[in-house]
Design an enzyme around this catalytic site. Sequence first.
Site, PDB file in Angstrom:
ATOM      1  N   GLU A  17      -5.414  -8.348  -0.205  1.00  0.00           N
ATOM      2  CA  GLU A  17      -6.229  -7.944   0.946  1.00  0.00           C
ATOM      3  C   GLU A  17      -7.664  -7.703   0.485  1.00  0.00           C
ATOM      4  OE1 GLU A  17      -5.188  -4.745   3.565  1.00  0.00           O
ATOM      5  OE2 GLU A  17      -3.049  -5.225   3.506  1.00  0.00           O
TER       6      GLU A  17
ATOM      7  N   GLU B 297       0.804  -1.221   0.000  1.00  0.00           N
ATOM      8  CA  GLU B 297       0.000   0.000   0.000  1.00  0.00           C
ATOM      9  C   GLU B 297       0.843   1.280   0.000  1.00  0.00           C
ATOM     10  OE1 GLU B 297      -3.045  -0.217   3.029  1.00  0.00           O
ATOM     11  OE2 GLU B 297      -4.210  -1.637   1.830  1.00  0.00           O
TER      12      GLU B 297
END
Length: 290
Positions: free
Chosen positions: A202, A7
């Site tokens: 995720e 991320e």
Amino acid sequence: MWITINEPAEVTLLGYALGEHAPGRQLLFDALPAAHHQLLAHGLAVQALRAAGAANIGTAVSHSPVRTAGTSEEDRFGAELYDTITNWMFADPILTGRYPDENFAALMPGPVAEDLEVISSPLDWYGVNYYQPMLVGAPSNDALGDFAGVGLPAELPFGVREIESEQRTDFGWAVVPDGLREQLVLLKDRFGDRLPPVYITENGCSYDGLDDRRRIDFLDGHLRSLHQAIDAGVDVRGYFTWSLTDNIEWVEGAAQRFGLVHIDYETLERTPKASYAWYRDAIAAQKSGH
């Protein structure tokens, strides 16, 4: 499986542009060098892993389909800019060796062209973190001005609205399973053969309680959406739910419960939730071909 970095958009925006996460800088667009340095670190990590004999190398980039709030030119500009920053600022350099906009490339520390050759080192797979779509338009008083729960400064040329959804997680995020299919198809259409096999690195939700029927419904809906993306031709090789156990969630600490397994933070006792058994059985059914 090796993930070089996780991320980078959140690290850039929340850590360096908005100051909500460490190191707490509030640089706004001057945070862009932090994006470039993370991308360069990713590329160097890929090369170092290859040199050490590692295989099965990928990365994990958060993606959210961006929908335009309103019909004005300012709304379209705000949504497109937000889409570029959050979705393509990282995917494009990694998968194509180019920034999505030359204006952004000009703001990066050099030597940009040489760095992009490193950044675009070939991957074995590409990881997608997906939670919800985003509704974005021009900045306005009725806009939430929000990124991941953090208020956006008024000087930014876009504002985030609350997207309509019949259900929301305990984090307040919209439950939109079809957004996963939508985002995966967007990636396939944008990158074509340059998109490696995809893993969902995720996808999950924060809900309290051991009898977490809402989490079961969330996972069921998103797995069905993922199946639709596969039917549409996206080469998806695997799915990881976030997360196995309740976790420390960025600056929210232990307040949000994403796990299939409940953790009592006083005793550290671990108790599987109803979703744990459901997910176990769903995996077993896939293995048996049902």
